[in-house]
Write a protein that holds these residues in place. Structure first.
Motif, PDB file in Angstrom:
ATOM      1  N   THR A   1       0.824  -1.223   0.000  1.00 54.79           N
ATOM      2  CA  THR A   1       0.000   0.000   0.000  1.00 54.79           C
ATOM      3  C   THR A   1       0.853   1.266   0.000  1.00 54.79           C
ATOM      4  O   THR A   1       0.403   2.326  -0.436  1.00 54.79           O
ATOM      5  N   THR A   2       2.123   1.152   0.472  1.00 58.95           N
ATOM      6  CA  THR A   2       2.973   2.348   0.446  1.00 58.95           C
ATOM      7  C   THR A   2       3.632   2.497  -0.933  1.00 58.95           C
ATOM      8  O   THR A   2       3.824   3.616  -1.412  1.00 58.95           O
TER       9      THR A   2
ATOM     10  N   GLU B   1      10.692   7.512   2.908  1.00 61.85           N
ATOM     11  CA  GLU B   1       9.922   8.745   2.694  1.00 61.85           C
ATOM     12  C   GLU B   1      10.440   9.477   1.456  1.00 61.85           C
ATOM     13  O   GLU B   1      11.582   9.273   1.026  1.00 61.85           O
ATOM     14  N   SER B   2       9.620  10.373   0.907  1.00 62.07           N
ATOM     15  CA  SER B   2      10.048  11.168  -0.249  1.00 62.07           C
ATOM     16  C   SER B   2      11.244  12.044   0.114  1.00 62.07           C
ATOM     17  O   SER B   2      11.329  12.574   1.229  1.00 62.07           O
TER      18      SER B   2
ATOM     19  N   GLY C   1      -2.480  10.389   0.680  1.00 59.97           N
ATOM     20  CA  GLY C   1      -1.344   9.551   1.093  1.00 59.97           C
ATOM     21  C   GLY C   1      -0.313  10.336   1.886  1.00 59.97           C
ATOM     22  O   GLY C   1       0.801  10.566   1.425  1.00 59.97           O
ATOM     23  N   ALA C   2      -0.671  10.714   3.122  1.00 58.30           N
ATOM     24  CA  ALA C   2       0.222  11.578   3.916  1.00 58.30           C
ATOM     25  C   ALA C   2       1.444  10.836   4.442  1.00 58.30           C
ATOM     26  O   ALA C   2       2.471  11.454   4.735  1.00 58.30           O
ATOM     27  N   GLY C   3       1.349   9.496   4.583  1.00 60.30           N
ATOM     28  CA  GLY C   3       2.493   8.733   5.101  1.00 60.30           C
ATOM     29  C   GLY C   3       2.891   9.238   6.478  1.00 60.30           C
ATOM     30  O   GLY C   3       2.041   9.511   7.334  1.00 60.30           O
TER      31      GLY C   3
ATOM     32  N   VAL D   1       6.071  13.851   5.814  1.00 59.96           N
ATOM     33  CA  VAL D   1       7.147  14.739   5.343  1.00 59.96           C
ATOM     34  C   VAL D   1       6.623  15.775   4.339  1.00 59.96           C
ATOM     35  O   VAL D   1       7.016  16.944   4.381  1.00 59.96           O
ATOM     36  N   VAL D   2       5.730  15.331   3.455  1.00 67.80           N
ATOM     37  CA  VAL D   2       5.177  16.276   2.463  1.00 67.80           C
ATOM     38  C   VAL D   2       4.141  17.179   3.157  1.00 67.80           C
ATOM     39  O   VAL D   2       4.088  18.394   2.916  1.00 67.80           O
TER      40      VAL D   2
ATOM     41  N   GLU E   1      -4.913   9.492   4.870  1.00 69.00           N
ATOM     42  CA  GLU E   1      -3.944   8.394   5.021  1.00 69.00           C
ATOM     43  C   GLU E   1      -4.665   7.194   5.637  1.00 69.00           C
ATOM     44  O   GLU E   1      -5.425   7.357   6.599  1.00 69.00           O
ATOM     45  N   ILE E   2      -4.399   5.981   5.104  1.00 71.74           N
ATOM     46  CA  ILE E   2      -5.098   4.793   5.608  1.00 71.74           C
ATOM     47  C   ILE E   2      -4.286   4.007   6.648  1.00 71.74           C
ATOM     48  O   ILE E   2      -4.856   3.270   7.438  1.00 71.74           O
TER      49      ILE E   2
ATOM     50  N   PHE F   1       1.112   5.374  10.536  1.00 68.30           N
ATOM     51  CA  PHE F   1       1.411   6.690   9.972  1.00 68.30           C
ATOM     52  C   PHE F   1       0.385   7.713  10.481  1.00 68.30           C
ATOM     53  O   PHE F   1       0.733   8.870  10.764  1.00 68.30           O
TER      54      PHE F   1
ATOM     55  N   SER G   1      -9.635   6.405   3.453  1.00 67.47           N
ATOM     56  CA  SER G   1      -9.114   6.356   2.083  1.00 67.47           C
ATOM     57  C   SER G   1      -9.298   7.697   1.360  1.00 67.47           C
ATOM     58  O   SER G   1     -10.325   8.367   1.527  1.00 67.47           O
ATOM     59  N   ALA G   2      -8.323   8.005   0.524  1.00 67.30           N
ATOM     60  CA  ALA G   2      -8.422   9.207  -0.320  1.00 67.30           C
ATOM     61  C   ALA G   2      -9.654   9.135  -1.215  1.00 67.30           C
ATOM     62  O   ALA G   2     -10.172  10.161  -1.660  1.00 67.30           O
TER      63      ALA G   2
ATOM     64  N   THR H   1       0.620  11.238  -3.282  1.00 69.42           N
ATOM     65  CA  THR H   1       1.750  10.297  -3.336  1.00 69.42           C
ATOM     66  C   THR H   1       1.245   8.866  -3.196  1.00 69.42           C
ATOM     67  O   THR H   1       2.038   7.958  -2.952  1.00 69.42           O
ATOM     68  N   VAL H   2      -0.071   8.642  -3.310  1.00 66.98           N
ATOM     69  CA  VAL H   2      -0.553   7.257  -3.248  1.00 66.98           C
ATOM     70  C   VAL H   2       0.064   6.492  -4.429  1.00 66.98           C
ATOM     71  O   VAL H   2       0.256   7.053  -5.513  1.00 66.98           O
TER      72      VAL H   2
HETATM   73  C1  LIG Z   1       4.712   6.402  -1.407  1.00 66.91           C
HETATM   74  S1  LIG Z   1       3.979   6.587   0.214  1.00 66.91           S
HETATM   75  C2  LIG Z   1       4.231   8.346   0.407  1.00 66.91           C
HETATM   76  C3  LIG Z   1       4.165   8.825   1.818  1.00 66.91           C
HETATM   77  C4  LIG Z   1       4.574  10.290   2.044  1.00 66.91           C
HETATM   78  N1  LIG Z   1       3.598  11.215   1.485  1.00 66.91           N
HETATM   79  C5  LIG Z   1       5.922  10.570   1.441  1.00 66.91           C
HETATM   80  O1  LIG Z   1       5.973  11.261   0.409  1.00 66.91           O
HETATM   81  O2  LIG Z   1       6.931  10.123   2.009  1.00 66.91           O
HETATM   82  C6  LIG Z   1       2.240   6.439  -0.169  1.00 66.91           C
HETATM   83  C7  LIG Z   1       1.273   6.574   1.009  1.00 66.91           C
HETATM   84  O3  LIG Z   1      -0.076   6.455   0.519  1.00 66.91           O
HETATM   85  C8  LIG Z   1      -0.850   5.745   1.482  1.00 66.91           C
HETATM   86  N2  LIG Z   1      -2.036   5.207   0.810  1.00 66.91           N
HETATM   87  C9  LIG Z   1      -2.129   4.154  -0.042  1.00 66.91           C
HETATM   88  N3  LIG Z   1      -3.377   4.006  -0.484  1.00 66.91           N
HETATM   89  C10 LIG Z   1      -4.115   5.010   0.079  1.00 66.91           C
HETATM   90  C11 LIG Z   1      -5.482   5.406  -0.008  1.00 66.91           C
HETATM   91  N4  LIG Z   1      -6.371   4.726  -0.760  1.00 66.91           N
HETATM   92  N5  LIG Z   1      -5.893   6.490   0.683  1.00 66.91           N
HETATM   93  C12 LIG Z   1      -5.004   7.188   1.464  1.00 66.91           C
HETATM   94  N6  LIG Z   1      -3.714   6.849   1.600  1.00 66.91           N
HETATM   95  C13 LIG Z   1      -3.261   5.785   0.913  1.00 66.91           C
HETATM   96  C14 LIG Z   1       0.125   4.688   2.008  1.00 66.91           C
HETATM   97  O4  LIG Z   1      -0.289   4.154   3.245  1.00 66.91           O
HETATM   98  C15 LIG Z   1       1.416   5.503   2.098  1.00 66.91           C
HETATM   99  O5  LIG Z   1       1.563   6.110   3.347  1.00 66.91           O
END
Ligand SMILES: C[S@@+](CC[C@H](N)C(=O)[O-])C[C@H]1O[C@@H](n2cnc3c(N)ncnc32)[C@H](O)[C@@H]1O
Length: 183
Positions: free
Chosen positions: A17-18, A23-24, A48-50, A53-54, A72-73, A77, A95-96, A115-116
């Protein structure tokens, strides 16, 4: 260093899912927040706040009257994001894809920063996020999406007249797709 290892383990444990292992990077954070404006109040949505950092970079760069809705799911996080004290941040631990339940007014959002991991999410979810995102954006608004592949331009071109890609130093290499609504 210990924090970095803990965060990376969190990313790896949930890689389906990540879609990432860390992190970015700061360059990626900077590019994703290109359209955040210190001088104008904006409505900003983050998918997708993770670990935030963003989110934190957006808050640093945005106007004091701007509003940020972050989705963020992941439970761990979400706990981290919950520690951010800023009255402009509205965090949604869901979910977004629920964005249209949180923000119902069409054409009311200035920016979507996502960033999802769209390369590994179900195609129907990616389509839904893009369609809902476009409907919520004002004319002239921007949808900035992190992708670990440059091939998504065609996807965004289907929905947005204008799309450009910027590559960033990141692990893995990142391609930010900036799509602008102009219809
Ligand atoms: C690539 S990581 C990026 C995290 C952070 N924004 C960064 O840039 O480091 C993607 C993030 O999207 C979240 N995610 C995945 N599917 C999602 C959804 N349907 N709704 C919300 N968040 C979601 C994941 O849990 C993960 O934290």
């Amino acid at each position: 260093m210990r924090d970095f290892i803990k965060t990376s383990i969190g990313f790896l444990r949930n890689v389906s899912t990540t879609g990432a292992i860390v992190e970015s990077s700061s360059q990626t954070q900077e590019e994703l927040t290109t359209f955040v404006n210190k001088n104008t109040p904006q409505v900003i949505v983050e998918f997708g706040a993770g670990t935030g950092v963003v989110t934190r970079r957006i808050l640093e760069k945005m106007h004091h009257l701007s509003v940020l809705h972050s989705f963020e799911i992941n439970d761990n996080f979400a706990e981290k994001i919950g520690q951010i004290q800023d009255r402009r941040l509205h965090f949604h631990h869901r979910s977004a894809d629920d964005v249209d339940e949180v923000i119902s007014a069409p054409s009311s959002v200035d920016l979507i920063i996502s960033t999802v991991p769209i390369t590994i999410l179900p195609a129907e979810l990616v389509r839904s996020l893009t369609v809902k995102g476009k409907a919520l954006l004002k004319n002239g608004g921007h949808f900035s999406q992190l992708v670990f592949s440059p091939i998504y331009k065609r996807h965004f071109k289907q929905y947005f007249g204008n799309c450009r890609i910027v590559s960033c130093l990141n692990m893995p290499p990142a391609f930010i797709h900036h799509a602008t609504k102009n219809d």
